[in-house]
Design a protein around this motif. Structure first.
Motif, PDB file in Angstrom:
ATOM      1  N   VAL A   1      40.335  29.177  22.152  1.00 47.88           N
ATOM      2  CA  VAL A   1      41.429  30.118  22.434  1.00 47.88           C
ATOM      3  C   VAL A   1      40.864  31.398  23.043  1.00 47.88           C
ATOM      4  CG1 VAL A   1      43.227  31.546  21.406  1.00 47.88           C
ATOM      5  CG2 VAL A   1      42.942  29.182  20.654  1.00 47.88           C
ATOM      6  N   GLY A   2      39.719  31.861  22.514  1.00 47.91           N
ATOM      7  CA  GLY A   2      39.071  33.047  23.068  1.00 47.91           C
ATOM      8  C   GLY A   2      38.670  32.848  24.513  1.00 47.91           C
ATOM      9  N   ALA A   3      38.176  31.656  24.844  1.00 48.96           N
ATOM     10  CA  ALA A   3      37.813  31.351  26.224  1.00 48.96           C
ATOM     11  C   ALA A   3      39.037  31.430  27.126  1.00 48.96           C
ATOM     12  CB  ALA A   3      37.185  29.954  26.303  1.00 48.96           C
ATOM     13  N   GLY A   4      40.161  30.886  26.655  1.00 51.07           N
ATOM     14  CA  GLY A   4      41.379  30.952  27.445  1.00 51.07           C
ATOM     15  C   GLY A   4      41.854  32.373  27.656  1.00 51.07           C
ATOM     16  N   ALA A   5      41.822  33.187  26.604  1.00 53.71           N
ATOM     17  CA  ALA A   5      42.261  34.579  26.713  1.00 53.71           C
ATOM     18  C   ALA A   5      41.381  35.355  27.698  1.00 53.71           C
ATOM     19  CB  ALA A   5      42.241  35.244  25.340  1.00 53.71           C
ATOM     20  N   LEU A   6      40.069  35.147  27.620  1.00 48.08           N
ATOM     21  CA  LEU A   6      39.152  35.858  28.512  1.00 48.08           C
ATOM     22  C   LEU A   6      39.353  35.439  29.964  1.00 48.08           C
ATOM     23  CD1 LEU A   6      35.869  35.869  26.385  1.00 48.08           C
ATOM     24  CD2 LEU A   6      37.235  37.854  27.050  1.00 48.08           C
ATOM     25  N   TRP A   7      39.605  34.135  30.181  1.00 44.54           N
ATOM     26  CA  TRP A   7      39.786  33.685  31.564  1.00 44.54           C
ATOM     27  C   TRP A   7      41.121  34.178  32.123  1.00 44.54           C
ATOM     28  CZ3 TRP A   7      36.140  32.591  34.668  1.00 44.54           C
ATOM     29  CH2 TRP A   7      36.405  31.970  35.888  1.00 44.54           C
ATOM     30  N   GLY A   8      42.132  34.276  31.266  1.00 40.09           N
ATOM     31  CA  GLY A   8      43.392  34.848  31.709  1.00 40.09           C
ATOM     32  C   GLY A   8      43.226  36.294  32.130  1.00 40.09           C
ATOM     33  N   LEU A   9      42.481  37.072  31.352  1.00 44.07           N
ATOM     34  CA  LEU A   9      42.200  38.466  31.700  1.00 44.07           C
ATOM     35  C   LEU A   9      41.343  38.542  32.950  1.00 44.07           C
ATOM     36  CD1 LEU A   9      42.248  41.494  31.094  1.00 44.07           C
ATOM     37  CD2 LEU A   9      40.357  41.142  29.487  1.00 44.07           C
ATOM     38  N   ASN A  10      40.392  37.622  33.083  1.00 41.76           N
ATOM     39  CA  ASN A  10      39.510  37.599  34.240  1.00 41.76           C
ATOM     40  C   ASN A  10      40.297  37.489  35.542  1.00 41.76           C
ATOM     41  OD1 ASN A  10      37.906  35.606  36.269  1.00 41.76           O
ATOM     42  ND2 ASN A  10      36.448  36.938  35.212  1.00 41.76           N
ATOM     43  N   GLY A  11      41.280  36.579  35.577  1.00 43.59           N
ATOM     44  CA  GLY A  11      42.058  36.400  36.790  1.00 43.59           C
ATOM     45  C   GLY A  11      42.848  37.637  37.163  1.00 43.59           C
ATOM     46  N   VAL A  12      43.417  38.313  36.179  1.00 41.97           N
ATOM     47  CA  VAL A  12      44.192  39.528  36.443  1.00 41.97           C
ATOM     48  C   VAL A  12      43.279  40.630  36.971  1.00 41.97           C
ATOM     49  CG1 VAL A  12      45.658  41.303  35.410  1.00 41.97           C
ATOM     50  CG2 VAL A  12      45.923  38.914  34.715  1.00 41.97           C
ATOM     51  N   LEU A  13      42.088  40.764  36.379  1.00 42.01           N
ATOM     52  CA  LEU A  13      41.143  41.789  36.845  1.00 42.01           C
ATOM     53  C   LEU A  13      40.671  41.506  38.263  1.00 42.01           C
ATOM     54  CD1 LEU A  13      38.947  42.284  33.627  1.00 42.01           C
ATOM     55  CD2 LEU A  13      40.683  43.844  34.540  1.00 42.01           C
ATOM     56  N   LEU A  14      40.432  40.243  38.579  1.00 44.33           N
ATOM     57  CA  LEU A  14      39.993  39.892  39.929  1.00 44.33           C
ATOM     58  C   LEU A  14      41.070  40.252  40.953  1.00 44.33           C
ATOM     59  CD1 LEU A  14      38.213  36.448  39.380  1.00 44.33           C
ATOM     60  CD2 LEU A  14      37.149  38.607  40.064  1.00 44.33           C
ATOM     61  N   GLY A  15      42.321  40.020  40.606  1.00 44.54           N
ATOM     62  CA  GLY A  15      43.394  40.402  41.516  1.00 44.54           C
ATOM     63  C   GLY A  15      43.490  41.906  41.693  1.00 44.54           C
ATOM     64  N   PHE A  16      43.143  42.646  40.656  1.00 40.82           N
ATOM     65  CA  PHE A  16      43.224  44.112  40.691  1.00 40.82           C
ATOM     66  C   PHE A  16      42.139  44.723  41.570  1.00 40.82           C
ATOM     67  CE2 PHE A  16      43.195  48.344  38.428  1.00 40.82           C
ATOM     68  CZ  PHE A  16      44.479  48.691  38.801  1.00 40.82           C
ATOM     69  N   VAL A  17      41.052  43.983  41.809  1.00 39.96           N
ATOM     70  CA  VAL A  17      39.949  44.493  42.640  1.00 39.96           C
ATOM     71  C   VAL A  17      40.441  44.864  44.029  1.00 39.96           C
ATOM     72  CG1 VAL A  17      37.777  43.847  43.771  1.00 39.96           C
ATOM     73  CG2 VAL A  17      38.130  43.301  41.366  1.00 39.96           C
ATOM     74  N   PHE A  18      41.439  44.153  44.538  1.00 40.28           N
ATOM     75  CA  PHE A  18      41.930  44.410  45.890  1.00 40.28           C
ATOM     76  C   PHE A  18      42.732  45.697  45.998  1.00 40.28           C
ATOM     77  CE2 PHE A  18      40.130  40.807  47.668  1.00 40.28           C
ATOM     78  CZ  PHE A  18      40.510  40.666  49.001  1.00 40.28           C
ATOM     79  N   ASN A  19      42.809  46.460  44.928  1.00 39.45           N
ATOM     80  CA  ASN A  19      43.409  47.797  44.994  1.00 39.45           C
ATOM     81  C   ASN A  19      42.397  48.864  45.405  1.00 39.45           C
ATOM     82  OD1 ASN A  19      45.894  46.850  44.203  1.00 39.45           O
ATOM     83  ND2 ASN A  19      45.645  47.375  42.058  1.00 39.45           N
ATOM     84  N   PHE A  20      41.118  48.454  45.553  1.00 42.30           N
ATOM     85  CA  PHE A  20      40.057  49.408  45.869  1.00 42.30           C
ATOM     86  C   PHE A  20      39.374  49.037  47.182  1.00 42.30           C
ATOM     87  CE2 PHE A  20      40.428  49.224  41.232  1.00 42.30           C
ATOM     88  CZ  PHE A  20      40.605  50.570  40.920  1.00 42.30           C
ATOM     89  N   ASN A  21      38.920  50.067  47.894  1.00 42.87           N
ATOM     90  CA  ASN A  21      38.133  49.833  49.098  1.00 42.87           C
ATOM     91  C   ASN A  21      36.745  49.311  48.717  1.00 42.87           C
ATOM     92  OD1 ASN A  21      39.960  50.590  51.135  1.00 42.87           O
ATOM     93  ND2 ASN A  21      39.607  52.762  50.694  1.00 42.87           N
ATOM     94  N   PRO A  22      36.129  48.499  49.595  1.00 40.97           N
ATOM     95  CA  PRO A  22      36.611  48.082  50.922  1.00 40.97           C
ATOM     96  C   PRO A  22      37.564  46.888  50.888  1.00 40.97           C
ATOM     97  CG  PRO A  22      34.455  47.133  50.547  1.00 40.97           C
ATOM     98  CD  PRO A  22      34.769  47.973  49.314  1.00 40.97           C
ATOM     99  N   PHE A  23      37.863  46.351  49.703  1.00 40.82           N
ATOM    100  CA  PHE A  23      38.730  45.178  49.621  1.00 40.82           C
ATOM    101  C   PHE A  23      40.155  45.505  50.061  1.00 40.82           C
ATOM    102  CE2 PHE A  23      35.285  44.572  46.603  1.00 40.82           C
ATOM    103  CZ  PHE A  23      34.854  43.288  46.930  1.00 40.82           C
ATOM    104  N   LEU A  24      40.625  46.703  49.737  1.00 39.60           N
ATOM    105  CA  LEU A  24      41.991  47.104  50.075  1.00 39.60           C
ATOM    106  C   LEU A  24      42.226  47.112  51.576  1.00 39.60           C
ATOM    107  CD1 LEU A  24      44.740  48.201  49.103  1.00 39.60           C
ATOM    108  CD2 LEU A  24      43.755  50.501  49.211  1.00 39.60           C
ATOM    109  N   THR A  25      41.211  47.505  52.349  1.00 41.95           N
ATOM    110  CA  THR A  25      41.352  47.632  53.802  1.00 41.95           C
ATOM    111  C   THR A  25      40.604  46.541  54.552  1.00 41.95           C
ATOM    112  OG1 THR A  25      39.464  49.184  53.806  1.00 41.95           O
ATOM    113  CG2 THR A  25      41.679  50.128  53.666  1.00 41.95           C
ATOM    114  N   ALA A  26      40.243  45.469  53.867  1.00 45.26           N
ATOM    115  CA  ALA A  26      39.465  44.400  54.499  1.00 45.26           C
ATOM    116  C   ALA A  26      40.244  43.762  55.641  1.00 45.26           C
ATOM    117  CB  ALA A  26      39.100  43.333  53.470  1.00 45.26           C
TER     118      ALA A  26
END
Length: 335
Positions: A25-50
């Motif tokens: 269950v812990g593995a599932g929770a961490l991977w769920g959080l991981n995906g959300v954080l990865l999507g949030f990376v595109f709010n910052f440069n240089p990813f935002l303006t790629a």
């Protein structure tokens, strides 16, 4: 053996299995959080303006696995296992884990991150969770294993859930990018399905923490030496590594990714493959939970649609039926 001793042994076995289930269950929770954080990376440069989402996503996935490799190396160094890396890599199981890491990294992780960045984490996760269905088909084709009626029902439900999730783009999304992201997320189902099959073999003889380190290290090396240069991503890589905000967030995301695999491999040994896979795939629902939390505190804008919620639940139910009998998931005695 007297009944008192038998009871103590049984209770110890049950407790061991329950701790394994908690790890899954812990593995599932961490991977769920991981995906959300990865999507949030595109709010910052240089990813935002790629200019190229493809190149930016490949670099993002490679850096994620690089940070994860570093975190696991530090963890293994603390536990005195770092010297085992080269010895393990020289063995057949170690090499097989390397191949699995490449399938789970440059193939699966690239498709998964592209799916997140084009369609959104909450939509890419249910699609990527179909990997046990892919594994069942591969076993039927190459290992001549018979697909049981329960598994067929699970596959049909999981595919139906994926169709429900991806049938209608969310409000404001570019339909072309959304459907492309869904299609690319299916690469994760293939890559992780292969990685799971190879990893289950390698784990018979390799320490789980070492397996996690080798998985991420082999993935990062292939990204850095082959994939990123091949897609012309080196200039963007240099821009990314000097962005403190993006790197900090990727480093945090990598902690959740590394932690997920450590918990995952630990659960496999403690509570069995079927139960671990079923409980780990709750990351689809955990992804919805963390997305809702991020939205509630104003870190991201996201509107949930009925097809997303219903489809995600149907996918999870289908995958659970594919990997195990429901009664086996709650029965911890004699395991």
């Amino acid at each position: 053996m007297n009944s008192s001793l038998q009871t103590r042994i049984l209770n110890k076995q049950v407790g061991y299995a329950k701790r394994g289930m908690a790890s899954a269950v812990g593995a599932g929770a961490l991977w769920g959080l991981n995906g959300v954080l990865l999507g949030f990376v595109f709010n910052f440069n240089p990813f935002l303006t790629a200019v190229s989402i493809l190149v930016a996503s490949i670099v993002q996935a490679g850096l994620h696995d690089g940070f994860a490799a570093i975190w696991v190396i530090l963890y293994n160094l603390k536990n005195g296992k770092i010297k085992e890396y080269l010895r393990t890599l020289s063995t057949r199981p170690g090499k097989i884990i390397c191949i699995g890491g490449i399938c789970g990294g440059p193939l699966a992780m690239t498709g998964y991150v592209l799916g997140i960045n084009l369609a959104g984490a909450a939509y890419a996760m249910p699609i990527s969770a179909l990997c046990p269905c892919v594994g069942a088909f591969l076993a039927a084709i190459f290992l001549k294993e018979r697909i049981q009626p329960r598994v067929w029902v699970g596959i049909i439900l999981a595919v139906a859930g994926a169709i429900i999730v991806s049938y209608v783009p969310p409000e404001g999304a570019d339909p072309a990018n959304f459907y492309l992201g869904i299609a690319l997320a299916t690469l994760a189902t293939l890559g992780w399905g292969i990685e799971g099959a190879l990893g289950s073999y390698g784990l018979d003889l390799v320490d789980p923490n070492l397996a996690t380190g080798i998985k991420y290290l082999s993935s990062f090396v292939v990204y850095l030496v082959v994939v990123i240069p091949a897609c012309g991503g080196l200039p963007f890589l240099f821009q990314a590594v000097v962005s403190m905000n993006a790197m900090a967030l990727l480093a945090v995301a990598a902690i959740t990714g590394a932690g997920c695999y450590i918990f995952w491999y630990k659960a496999l040994n403690m509570t069995g493959v079927s139960r671990t896979m079923a409980l780990n795939d709750t990351y689809v629902l955990w992804g919805l939970v963390f997305t809702a939390l991020f939205s509630a505190v104003g870190l991201m804008e996201f509107s949930f649609t009925p097809n997303l919620i219903i489809g995600a639940i149907v996918v999870v139910v289908g995958v659970i039926l594919v990997v195990a009998k429901p009664s086996d998931l709650v029965k911890v005695r004699n395991n």
